[in-house]
Design a protein around this motif. Structure first.
Motif, PDB file in Angstrom:
ATOM      1  N   LYS A   1     -10.087  16.765 -16.079  1.00 33.92           N
ATOM      2  CA  LYS A   1     -10.195  16.651 -14.616  1.00 33.92           C
ATOM      3  C   LYS A   1     -11.535  17.185 -14.127  1.00 33.92           C
ATOM      4  CE  LYS A   1      -5.634  16.958 -12.583  1.00 33.92           C
ATOM      5  NZ  LYS A   1      -5.460  15.577 -12.234  1.00 33.92           N
ATOM      6  N   ILE A   2     -11.926  18.343 -14.648  1.00 34.85           N
ATOM      7  CA  ILE A   2     -13.182  18.954 -14.193  1.00 34.85           C
ATOM      8  C   ILE A   2     -14.344  18.008 -14.454  1.00 34.85           C
ATOM      9  CG2 ILE A   2     -14.827  20.833 -14.645  1.00 34.85           C
ATOM     10  CD1 ILE A   2     -12.365  22.665 -15.092  1.00 34.85           C
ATOM     11  N   SER A   3     -14.394  17.434 -15.665  1.00 41.55           N
ATOM     12  CA  SER A   3     -15.542  16.565 -15.938  1.00 41.55           C
ATOM     13  C   SER A   3     -15.465  15.275 -15.119  1.00 41.55           C
ATOM     14  CB  SER A   3     -15.705  16.301 -17.444  1.00 41.55           C
ATOM     15  OG  SER A   3     -14.645  15.531 -17.908  1.00 41.55           O
ATOM     16  N   LYS A   4     -14.237  14.815 -14.820  1.00 39.06           N
ATOM     17  CA  LYS A   4     -14.109  13.632 -13.960  1.00 39.06           C
ATOM     18  C   LYS A   4     -14.614  13.930 -12.536  1.00 39.06           C
ATOM     19  CE  LYS A   4     -10.079  12.108 -12.166  1.00 39.06           C
ATOM     20  NZ  LYS A   4      -8.681  11.654 -12.224  1.00 39.06           N
ATOM     21  N   TYR A   5     -14.243  15.101 -12.025  1.00 41.48           N
ATOM     22  CA  TYR A   5     -14.660  15.464 -10.665  1.00 41.48           C
ATOM     23  C   TYR A   5     -16.186  15.539 -10.577  1.00 41.48           C
ATOM     24  CZ  TYR A   5      -9.865  16.731  -9.301  1.00 41.48           C
ATOM     25  OH  TYR A   5      -8.530  16.716  -9.005  1.00 41.48           O
TER      26      TYR A   5
ATOM     27  N   TYR B   1     -16.773  11.869  -9.306  1.00 46.92           N
ATOM     28  CA  TYR B   1     -16.612  12.155  -7.882  1.00 46.92           C
ATOM     29  C   TYR B   1     -17.837  12.831  -7.275  1.00 46.92           C
ATOM     30  CZ  TYR B   1     -11.605  11.225  -8.686  1.00 46.92           C
ATOM     31  OH  TYR B   1     -10.411  10.663  -9.007  1.00 46.92           O
ATOM     32  N   GLY B   2     -18.804  13.194  -8.121  1.00 52.19           N
ATOM     33  CA  GLY B   2     -20.041  13.773  -7.611  1.00 52.19           C
ATOM     34  C   GLY B   2     -19.908  15.175  -7.047  1.00 52.19           C
ATOM     35  N   LEU B   3     -18.876  15.922  -7.481  1.00 54.03           N
ATOM     36  CA  LEU B   3     -18.742  17.306  -7.004  1.00 54.03           C
ATOM     37  C   LEU B   3     -19.594  18.237  -7.858  1.00 54.03           C
ATOM     38  CD1 LEU B   3     -14.895  17.709  -6.385  1.00 54.03           C
ATOM     39  CD2 LEU B   3     -16.617  16.626  -4.943  1.00 54.03           C
ATOM     40  N   SER B   4     -19.938  19.385  -7.284  1.00 55.27           N
ATOM     41  CA  SER B   4     -20.662  20.380  -8.083  1.00 55.27           C
ATOM     42  C   SER B   4     -19.680  20.986  -9.088  1.00 55.27           C
ATOM     43  CB  SER B   4     -21.217  21.476  -7.183  1.00 55.27           C
ATOM     44  OG  SER B   4     -20.147  22.265  -6.688  1.00 55.27           O
TER      45      SER B   4
ATOM     46  N   ASP C   1      -3.833  18.269  -7.061  1.00 54.01           N
ATOM     47  CA  ASP C   1      -2.929  17.172  -6.665  1.00 54.01           C
ATOM     48  C   ASP C   1      -3.194  16.753  -5.219  1.00 54.01           C
ATOM     49  OD1 ASP C   1      -1.752  17.189  -9.116  1.00 54.01           O
ATOM     50  OD2 ASP C   1       0.040  18.303  -8.501  1.00 54.01           O
ATOM     51  N   PHE C   2      -3.299  17.760  -4.342  1.00 54.17           N
ATOM     52  CA  PHE C   2      -3.550  17.507  -2.919  1.00 54.17           C
ATOM     53  C   PHE C   2      -4.882  16.783  -2.737  1.00 54.17           C
ATOM     54  CE2 PHE C   2      -5.334  18.791   1.204  1.00 54.17           C
ATOM     55  CZ  PHE C   2      -4.285  18.512   2.064  1.00 54.17           C
ATOM     56  N   PHE C   3      -5.900  17.268  -3.444  1.00 47.91           N
ATOM     57  CA  PHE C   3      -7.237  16.671  -3.362  1.00 47.91           C
ATOM     58  C   PHE C   3      -7.186  15.198  -3.774  1.00 47.91           C
ATOM     59  CE2 PHE C   3     -11.111  15.609  -5.856  1.00 47.91           C
ATOM     60  CZ  PHE C   3     -12.040  15.595  -4.823  1.00 47.91           C
ATOM     61  N   GLU C   4      -6.549  14.932  -4.900  1.00 47.04           N
ATOM     62  CA  GLU C   4      -6.543  13.553  -5.418  1.00 47.04           C
ATOM     63  C   GLU C   4      -5.786  12.598  -4.495  1.00 47.04           C
ATOM     64  OE1 GLU C   4      -5.619  13.328  -9.613  1.00 47.04           O
ATOM     65  OE2 GLU C   4      -7.074  14.911 -10.060  1.00 47.04           O
TER      66      GLU C   4
ATOM     67  N   LYS D   1     -14.739   6.653  -0.093  1.00 47.40           N
ATOM     68  CA  LYS D   1     -15.935   6.467  -0.925  1.00 47.40           C
ATOM     69  C   LYS D   1     -16.628   7.793  -1.178  1.00 47.40           C
ATOM     70  CE  LYS D   1     -16.930   1.940   1.049  1.00 47.40           C
ATOM     71  NZ  LYS D   1     -16.272   2.209   2.382  1.00 47.40           N
ATOM     72  N   VAL D   2     -16.507   8.717  -0.210  1.00 47.06           N
ATOM     73  CA  VAL D   2     -17.164  10.023  -0.342  1.00 47.06           C
ATOM     74  C   VAL D   2     -16.089  11.079  -0.580  1.00 47.06           C
ATOM     75  CG1 VAL D   2     -18.640  11.707   0.789  1.00 47.06           C
ATOM     76  CG2 VAL D   2     -18.932   9.277   1.272  1.00 47.06           C
ATOM     77  N   TYR D   3     -16.242  11.832  -1.679  1.00 45.47           N
ATOM     78  CA  TYR D   3     -15.199  12.809  -2.023  1.00 45.47           C
ATOM     79  C   TYR D   3     -15.568  14.228  -1.613  1.00 45.47           C
ATOM     80  CZ  TYR D   3     -13.952   8.786  -4.811  1.00 45.47           C
ATOM     81  OH  TYR D   3     -13.627   7.521  -5.213  1.00 45.47           O
TER      82      TYR D   3
END
Ligand SMILES: [Zn+2]
Lengths: 95, 473
Positions: free
Chosen positions: B296-300, B304-307, B322-325, B332-334
């Motif tokens: 999940k971390i590497s996917k985000y 998803y372009g998160l830091s 879960d809530f975030f997803e 388009k912007v996460y």
């Protein structure tokens, strides 16, 4: 041979009160019990490899809660009980 | 001489089953003493244990998540020792045929930590020592545990901490344990030895028993390694033994000599039959495992372009992830979502426990609705924050908070017209700007924001204002 001393030791460890008049009869019973193990040891199993006598595997229960016993019943066999706890007074066995 | 610390871990994890491992008593934490007990779990003669399948399933899930091989055949054994926390004077455990073996995890440094084995066993009762007497509560006796044994692959306390956090998070994600160190549902024995840097032989190890917090592990290992180095430097030998950490003194002290396996007189548990695991069964169980936290971390980060910091913060709590997803569905912007969660929702919580629970009265669908308005530019960031704040405080829906006027947004024409008014009514600011004071635009921007109730895009408005001034002159 089971000795009188061994029998009394066993009774002490098992917290059983045995009267003197019972000792001879109990010595005989113990002798019989131990002899029974000899019978099993003497049985020939050959080279047969078996896991258990009924050849059972994977005996499971479902994860469903059942009522536990009442605290009084759980503690019933214990002579030293306090506030719902089993109490061990002889701390030789305890750090 | 320079020394290196070598550590291996044995981690006990209490499984979140409903019932104990061999009887139907509840595993609930606490309760009046000896009220979660029956003749089986207090070891009365003549009772027969029966294995809870959920324990097998959970242990296999843990094994698969930690890249273990699952045994085709496993069995239960008796580990004999006499101590009042064990009513039978033996613990039913697994000796030479555990359920899982040969696993590993990878640390962020890329170093691999080997998992030797994972086995299932029963927990012991709880002892309270007081006034030279011992009080016993068997409620915990028979609660199922897995013991996760690592290879001696750790070289620093940081690696130990990362590994334990990884285990904790993974076990929580797959739902087999809540891994609460303070409640004892995750406990850890640390084997510690030291050796000269460059040596490939292991030193004599000591075992630090029942460590129950990350901070204590760090303190205990640090002390113990320094102690062992002192012993070696003074020309003596480290004694293999079990030691306990003295929290108050910050030291470790000898408990007893180290037991070897033969001290426990292990033998096959005759009351329980063989566990045989088929490939089909393993595949069925594999399907129960959700996406694991490291994935999940590497996917985000990548998708998803998160830091990295934000990704780890969200994934740290399963309910938050879960809530975030659910909240970013169709967007388009996460980043808007992660920013709002981290800056606004997290600030509502004071403890780790509360973040874990993530008890809020905003549904992900409502969050999604708000984020869509933000992404479309209908509302600005400050309005989104204010709205979410009110949603969190009152449980109201987006539509109850934002007026129809708010939801209409601001058209390009409307914005341009208000910008024109801003220029017209601020001749002094225009003159200042033309005189080289770039900052003068800000006062005109203030006019625009005030007259649009903050709905305007500040950057866009600034550009329009400058364009108007340039066109006029
Ligand atoms: Zn029970």
């Amino acid at each position: 041979m089971v000795t009188r001393e061994e029998l009394l030791d066993l009774a002490l460890l098992s917290k059983l009160d045995i009267s003197d008049s019972d000792i001879d009869k109990l010595l005989g019973d113990m002798e019989e019990i131990i002899k029974f193990a000899d019978t099993i040891n003497a049985a020939s199993t050959g080279d047969a490899e078996f896991d258990n006598i009924n050849d059972l595997q994977n005996v499971y229960r479902e994860d469903i809660v059942k009522d536990s016993f009442l605290q009084d019943d759980i503690l019933r066999n214990c002579k030293t009980v306090e506030n719902g706890f089993f109490r061990v007074d002889n701390h030789n066995h305890v750090e | 001489m320079e020394y290196e610390i070598v550590m291996g871990l044995e981690t006990h994890v209490e499984l979140s089953t409903n019932t104990k491992i061999f009887c139907g008593c509840t595993t609930e934490f606490g309760g009046e003493p000896n009220t979660h007990c029956c003749p089986i779990c207090i070891g009365l003669p003549g009772t027969m244990p029966k294995l809870n399948y959920q324990v097998v399933r959970y242990a296999i899930m843990a094994g698969l998540s930690l890249n273990c091989e699952i045994a085709e055949i496993a069995k239960m054994d008796r580990k004999n020792y006499v101590y009042p926390d064990l009513p039978k004077a033996y613990q039913i455990s697994q000796y030479d045929k555990p359920l899982c073996e040969h696993g590993h995890i990878e640390l962020s440094s890329g170093r691999k930590i080997g998992i030797t084995r994972i086995h299932i066993e029963e927990d012991a009762g709880k002892l309270i020592h007081e006034r030279g007497q011992t009080f016993i509560d068997y409620n915990r006796g028979g609660v199922p545990l897995i013991e996760i044994v690592s290879e001696p692959d750790f070289r620093s306390v940081d690696e130990v901490t990362e590994y334990l956090e990884y285990l904790q998070l993974t076990m929580r994600y797959i739902g087999v344990s809540d891994c609460k160190m303070q409640e004892g549902s995750m406990r850890c024995d640390v084997n510690v030895s030291v050796r000269p840097v460059g040596s490939d032989k292991f030193g004599t190890r000591t075992e630090l028993k029942n460590m129950n917090s990350f901070t204590n592990i760090a303190k205990a290992v640090k002390y113990e390694a320094a102690r062992q180095i002192d012993v070696i430097e003074s020309g003596e030998k480290v004694v293999q033994e079990t030691r306990r950490f003295n929290d108050a003194a910050g030291t470790t002290e000898s408990m007893r000599g180290k037991e070897d396996a033969h001290d426990y007189r292990y033998f096959r548990e005759p009351d329980l039959v063989t566990i045989s695991v088929s490939n089909d069964e393993i595949e069925q169980i594999r399907k129960l495992i959700p996406e694991l936290p490291n994935k999940k971390i590497s996917k985000y980060i990548k998708e998803y372009g998160l830091s990295e910091v934000d990704a780890k913060l969200l994934v740290k709590y399963k309910r938050v992830a879960d809530f975030f997803e659910k909240s970013i569905d169709g967007l388009k912007v996460y980043k808007n979502c992660s920013n709002l969660i981290i800056s606004l929702i997290f600030s509502k919580f004071e403890t780790e426990e509360q973040k874990e629970q993530f008890n809020i009265n905003v549904e992900p669908e409502d969050m999604n609705e708000l984020l869509k308005l933000l992404e479309a530019g209908t509302i600005r960031n400050n309005v989104a924050k204010k709205t979410l704040g009110e949603m969190l405080a009152t449980g109201k829906k987006v539509k109850d908070i934002l007026s129809e006027d708010d939801l209409k947004g601001l058209s390009q024409e409307e914005l341009t017209s208000i910008c024109s008014k801003a220029v017209e009514s601020n001749p002094k600011a225009v003159a200042d700007y033309l005189g080289g004071k770039d900052k003068a635009v800000k006062s005109m921007l203030g006019f625009v924001m005030k007259n649009t109730q903050g709905k305007a895009d500040a950057k866009l408005a600034e550009k329009i204002i400058i364009d108007i001034i340039k066109n006029n002159n």
